[in-house]
Design an enzyme around this catalytic site. Structure first.
Site: not given
Ligand code: COA
Length: 261
Positions: A67, A112, A115, A135
């Protein structure tokens, strides 16, 4: 088609590819993306008469990273409930749709995103894929069907381990525990998904559709009712022109020409 956050492409043999297209945020599902998904599944997909739908994410890094956290953070409780409702509706449409669906997991499939992959019928993962439910690290828990669909696939213990810790697992571990069906080199995910879709597309469409219903609906019933459903559906299937064609083709040592009737 006028979508901004998803792309749909119809390929030969009635195979469709739906791509979540927000690579800058790792294809996170914001409200508008879910809305487009819903319109596609309700209004467009039924008219396409697909034999298989592949779901994937744009870019090199992610299937869907969950999400949209930035958007969720701005939501009031009522908005959040509507957001969750929409996600549930989208995932139910995929899960229960007559079209078999394949998740081509080309990178992160988190929250998500994982999911979404679980709402699909079959999951193929890149060896670079990372899956999980982060989450609880955000103070919520998987609420787009995760606590239920994951449990049905992995059982209670493994689901709780993944959900309570929020830790990601790699593709091979996902294969080992049964979260995905196959792991392939990164560059081959779409080819593998297309090959699988192509195999399904060659089969009798009524048989594929009815077996999906028997498996999905039957898995939610007690065994006696599920077996009754199976008997009913396989008898209906027997009554199709495709059954006649399939059996004749076998006996005449040729490929069947199914028409979906
Ligand atoms: N929602 C919104 N933005 C997201 C996102 C999410 N679920 N997942 C990644 N992004 C965005 C980041 O904020 C970043 O944006 P920015 O460039 O404006 O800062 C961009 O996508 C790239 O992500 P980044 O975190 O820089 O990449 P990374 O390779 O360092 O890490 C992940 C990758 C997937 C480990 C990390 O992005 C992450 O933990 N994301 C969240 C996953 C999550 O919690 N999902 C469940 C949501 S309920």
């Amino acid at each position: 088609m006028g979508f901004k956050y998803i792309q749909f492409q119809k390929e030969p043999n009635n195979i469709g590819v739906l791509t979540v297209n927000r690579p800058n945020v790792l294809n996170a599902l914001n409200w508008d993306t879910l809305g487009e998904f819903k319109v596609f599944l309700e209004d467009i997909l039924p008219g396409e008469e697909l034999k298989a739908l592949i779901v994937t994410g744009a870019g090199e890094k992610a299937f869907v990273a969950g999400a949209d956290i930035a958007q969720m953070n701005e939501m009031k409780e009522r908005d959040f409930q509507e957001y969750v409702d929409t996600a549930h509706r989208v995932y139910e449409l995929i899960e229960n749709g007559s079209c078999p669906s394949i998740a081509a997991i080309n990178g992160y499939a988190l929250g998500g995103g994982c999911e979404l992959a679980l709402a699909c019928d079959i999951r193929i993962a890149s060896e670079k894929a990372r899956l999980g439910f982060p989450e609880v690290k955000l103070g919520i828990f998987p609420g787009w069907g995760g606590t239920q669909r994951v449990t049905r696939v992995l059982g209670l213990g493994k689901t709780k381990e993944l959900v309570f810790t929020g830790e990601m697992i790699d593709a091979n571990e996902a294969l080992r525990i049964g979260l995905v069906e196959k792991v392939v080199p990164h560059d081959e995910v779409m080819k593998e998904a297309r090959d699988l879709a192509g195999e399904i597309a060659k089969r009798g469409p009524i048989a594929v559709r009815m077996s999906k219903t028997a498996i999905n609906a039957g898995s939610e019933m007690d065994l006696q009712k599920a077996l009754l459903l199976e008997k009913t559906l396989v008898s209906l299937c027997f009554d199709s022109e495709d059954r006649v064609e399939g059996m004749n083709a076998f006996l005449e040592k040729r490929e069947p020409l199914f028409t979906g009737r």
